[in-house]
Motif scaffolding. Sequence first.
Motif, PDB file in Angstrom:
ATOM      1  N   LEU A  25      18.720-100.837   8.970  1.00  0.00           N
ATOM      2  CA  LEU A  25      17.800 -99.750   8.649  1.00  0.00           C
ATOM      3  C   LEU A  25      16.661-100.340   7.809  1.00  0.00           C
ATOM      4  CD1 LEU A  25      16.954 -96.805   8.612  1.00  0.00           C
ATOM      5  CD2 LEU A  25      18.464 -96.440   6.646  1.00  0.00           C
ATOM      6  N   PHE A  68      23.857 -91.579   2.585  1.00  0.00           N
ATOM      7  CA  PHE A  68      23.699 -92.922   3.145  1.00  0.00           C
ATOM      8  C   PHE A  68      24.916 -93.794   2.866  1.00  0.00           C
ATOM      9  CE2 PHE A  68      18.938 -93.660   4.107  1.00  0.00           C
ATOM     10  CZ  PHE A  68      18.833 -92.384   4.662  1.00  0.00           C
ATOM     11  N   LEU A  94      27.053 -94.663   5.960  1.00  0.00           N
ATOM     12  CA  LEU A  94      26.620 -95.587   7.007  1.00  0.00           C
ATOM     13  C   LEU A  94      27.541 -96.805   6.991  1.00  0.00           C
ATOM     14  CD1 LEU A  94      22.745 -95.374   6.358  1.00  0.00           C
ATOM     15  CD2 LEU A  94      24.077 -94.164   8.104  1.00  0.00           C
ATOM     16  N   LEU A 152      26.516-100.321   8.225  1.00  0.00           N
ATOM     17  CA  LEU A 152      25.216-100.853   7.806  1.00  0.00           C
ATOM     18  C   LEU A 152      25.357-102.264   7.235  1.00  0.00           C
ATOM     19  CD1 LEU A 152      22.341 -99.727   7.839  1.00  0.00           C
ATOM     20  CD2 LEU A 152      22.613 -99.153   5.422  1.00  0.00           C
ATOM     21  N   PHE A 161      19.724-103.038   4.744  1.00  0.00           N
ATOM     22  CA  PHE A 161      19.035-101.826   4.321  1.00  0.00           C
ATOM     23  C   PHE A 161      17.900-102.241   3.393  1.00  0.00           C
ATOM     24  CE2 PHE A 161      19.308 -97.766   1.547  1.00  0.00           C
ATOM     25  CZ  PHE A 161      18.260 -97.198   2.262  1.00  0.00           C
ATOM     26  N   THR A 162      16.650-102.011   3.814  1.00  0.00           N
ATOM     27  CA  THR A 162      15.508-102.378   2.986  1.00  0.00           C
ATOM     28  C   THR A 162      14.500-101.240   2.917  1.00  0.00           C
ATOM     29  OG1 THR A 162      13.605-103.868   2.759  1.00  0.00           O
ATOM     30  CG2 THR A 162      14.493-103.600   4.974  1.00  0.00           C
ATOM     31  N   THR A 163      14.074-100.942   1.688  1.00  0.00           N
ATOM     32  CA  THR A 163      13.055 -99.909   1.453  1.00  0.00           C
ATOM     33  C   THR A 163      11.933-100.460   0.581  1.00  0.00           C
ATOM     34  OG1 THR A 163      14.059 -99.092  -0.597  1.00  0.00           O
ATOM     35  CG2 THR A 163      14.859 -98.151   1.476  1.00  0.00           C
ATOM     36  N   LEU A 182      26.286 -96.063  -2.392  1.00  0.00           N
ATOM     37  CA  LEU A 182      25.943 -97.276  -1.652  1.00  0.00           C
ATOM     38  C   LEU A 182      27.020 -98.347  -1.836  1.00  0.00           C
ATOM     39  CD1 LEU A 182      22.077 -97.679  -2.147  1.00  0.00           C
ATOM     40  CD2 LEU A 182      23.317 -96.543  -0.312  1.00  0.00           C
ATOM     41  N   LEU A 188      27.806-104.257   4.134  1.00  0.00           N
ATOM     42  CA  LEU A 188      26.416-104.519   3.787  1.00  0.00           C
ATOM     43  C   LEU A 188      26.200-105.989   3.477  1.00  0.00           C
ATOM     44  CD1 LEU A 188      23.843-102.819   3.551  1.00  0.00           C
ATOM     45  CD2 LEU A 188      24.232-102.716   1.085  1.00  0.00           C
ATOM     46  N   LEU A 212      20.760-105.825   0.730  1.00  0.00           N
ATOM     47  CA  LEU A 212      20.309-104.564   0.146  1.00  0.00           C
ATOM     48  C   LEU A 212      19.018-104.852  -0.612  1.00  0.00           C
ATOM     49  CD1 LEU A 212      20.722-101.583  -0.491  1.00  0.00           C
ATOM     50  CD2 LEU A 212      22.102-102.270  -2.475  1.00  0.00           C
TER      51      LEU A 212
END
Length: 1005
Positions: free
Chosen positions: A159, A174, A177, A180, A183-185, A198, A204, A207
């Motif tokens: 994501l 989230f 998930l 997953l 995951f990067t924002t 999380l 994961l 992150l």
Amino acid sequence: MNERSALTLVEAGGNETDRLALLEFKAQISDPNGVLSSWNDSSHFCKWYGVTCDRRHQRVTVLELRSKNLAGVMPPHIGNLSFLREVYLQNNSFRSKIPPQFGQLFRLQKLFLNNNSFGGQIPSNLSHCSKVLILNLGFNMLEGNLPVELGSLSKLQVLILQVNRLKGNIPSSFGNLSSLQLFTTILNKLGGTIPQTLGQLRNLNKLVLGTNKFVGMIPISIFNISTVTILDVADNQLEGSLPSDLDFTLPNLEELFLSYNYLTGPIPQSISNASNLVQFEILWNNFTGKMPSFSKMRGLYRFNIARNNFGSGQSSNLGFLCSLTNSTNLRILGVGNNAFRGSIPDCIGNLSITLSSFWLGFNHISETLPSSIRNLINLEILHMKSNNISGNIPSEIGNLNKLKDLDLSRNKFSGQIPESIGNLRILLKLYLNSNNLWGSVPSSLGNCQNLLLLDLSYNNLSGYIPSKIVGLSSLSIFLNLSQNSLVGSIPGEVGNLKNLGELRLNGNRLSQQLPSSIGSCISMERLYVQDNFFEGPLPSTMSSMRGLQILNVSNNRLSGQIPEYLASLNLTNLSLSYNDFEGALPTRGIFGSAISTSVVGNKKLCGGLPDFQLSKCDYEESKRRRISGIAKVLISIVSAIVGVACILSLLYFFWFRHNKKASAPSSSEDGFLHVSYHSLLKATSGFSSTNLLGVGNFGSVYRGLLDQTQLIVAIKILDLTCHGASKSFVAECEVLRRIRHCNLVKVLTACSRFDFNGNDFKALVYEFMSNGSLDEWLHPTASEYTKRSKLSLLERVNISIDVACALDYLHHHCEMPIVHCDIKPSNILLDDEKTGHLGDFGLAKFLPEAMHRLLADQSSSIGVKGSFGYIAPEYGRGSAVSTQGDVYSFGVLILEMFTSKRPTNYMFENGLDLPQFAKVALADRVEKAIDPFLLQEIEELNKRQRVTLEGKNNSWSSIHDCLASIIKIGLACSSESPRERMDIGDALTKLQGIRKKLLDFIVIA
């Protein structure tokens, strides 16, 4: 009818539905490169470019159209391709919202929409794509909250939401998930706390939540994800400490980024268990205490703990460096700006031979620099500024022959500068200032032929200035030998410093006359020679120093009349005080301001403007003395002149004819280098895209290497098919032919020839600006963001002054006023030192010419000149081009620089624009409009200065006043009415005053 029923009807139409959906897709988007030309009835759609079908049903399963320059609004018919499994539409220019019809693609597994211009919210019904594995929506303009519904995508593995405008919290859903892995924002506006849920993501791997607005504590549950290799929560507003009992059970952790937060307390000892750590960056926090051992981290590559408060006050608190000797791949080591004390352990010589950057500055380190430093033979950067290191500079420093940047300033080094320092032949910057060094300046420094900057000021150096040093033509930033005990004259080789920006020789015992060769320093902006014993007149050759802005020759023994040419230079500050100048004080140029010019202590001066309070000149007595002296001289030389004049004329005639024939063909009559189409083709490797720097309205700019000079240059190739390109070329040549200023991009030559096909070819060759455009620094793309830091407050003030200087020159100091007509960040280029240079004169106008054209044709207005958002409003109403139009653009530029908001920002609509936004913030709280990065810098500045609460408030108050003053200048320049706008000269003076205030309390690192 529900969505699944609708889908059943679509599938019933079979592959005809797919064909029609693809044709509709083609019809509603822009395809300038014609990549969809095969999408027609001449072949089955399964054979169309970018389309893959399954064999059984002949239905579209893959759409592969990445990087095809497609643009427009994506039609909803994409949702009719019900067998789609993979969509690759990244690196295009799609805009508007992501069609919610994507939620109908129940078979979808991979969706790549990154690097487009999608806006609006992420469709919540993407949660219906229950089989999706990869969802990449990065590098768009998506906004709003993250849909809670996405938490139901139990098969989602990747994501990517980075570089958008997303806000709000990360939904706790989230945590569901379960598959997953990435995951990067990064680079959004997400806030709130990072959800504890999380920590449930047991698969994961990476992150990345950096550069958002998360607050509160880092959830401890995250440190329990045993599979994680990258954990990045840097550049947020996280606070609190890491619990001392935290158990780093992250056997796979490779990269840990906690920088640019408000984290406190010590680093848990258990960090030692993260044996696979490759990158460890926690700079710009407030961590304290003693550093744990890192001996298990054998693969460590980058280690940066700078700008914290580590250091327990023990004499051996740098001992942890010895634990890093096991890290055989270490390249970057930063421990500067902390509270470490004691000596540098001798074990630094056992650090990895791969170490290239080592920062120890701004601590309380004492004793000597170990000679074992000689072992770090691959060091390129060594900074130990602002400590208490004493003893001699070890001669072994000369072993580090790959050093490019050496800073040992503001310490207590004593003894002589070792001659071995001349072995550092690729050194670019050398700071040894503010120590207790004595003896002569080693002439071996002349071996450092690449040196850009040399600072030996504030020491006890004596003897003569070596001619080899002032003859270093590579010096371009500054040469500072001030505040020593140097004697003798300035060597004539100073004329080799043609590219030097600043020369400081003040506070020595230098004598004799200033050499006439100093006039060759045509790029020099600041010259300080005060507090010496110079005598005689100022050399007439200084009239060639057109870039000079600051000249201080005070407290010497200079004599004669003050030269008139000083009034013609671009000086902003001139000090002639306490010399023996005589005669009338000029009144033009810099002499029109008693604030910018100081002449006190010259008892024989007279005249000038009333503000200088000098006595009136007795012109009759002066005239009698002058005539008497001239008569004696004329009588003695006139007969000799008559006797040789004919012979000299004859010799000159033959000499001129010979030299004209022998003149080199590589130079034009103007002294410009001749370049051909072939030489430019070769310089850019055939105009290769790898050398492309940017694309403008009238052509493209390439990076090139000219064979003739081996210079790296910027080459602007005009696209003559564009309307106005030829006119732009002529305009730019005409302007650049007449101007020269240190803050204008220097044109090296022009080319107007034919290419190998016989087509017209026009190009301009400029000096290369290594730091690109101001626009790239204010609004970096993701790739640029990772390469460079943001501009600091002082850097932005300096650049605004640079641009103001350039405009002041164009408007007030050219033979004919020039209006640039296109002031914007992309036309401001930055050199190695981030000095601003104004470029792109393709729209420039000579003011009288523009006025003449307006009067000659009253029925048509002068076309709107400039770029949207920066154009003066009166231009849109048909008003004539004026210098005040440039001032308006400059005002918008100032506001953009300090708010980091483009005037075309999406938020400016319904009558709101950037000046109004800034005006509202100024009336309320100016910091509401200021770039958050600058506010964080100011906060960190206060932390670094470790001031008291009262002092901190005073410091913030001073900077707050400076910020308010800057915004006021931007508003005054961008006033709606041209008559109400500030003159660019006044804006320049005010900005210089603001810079002076900032320098009074900013500690320059």
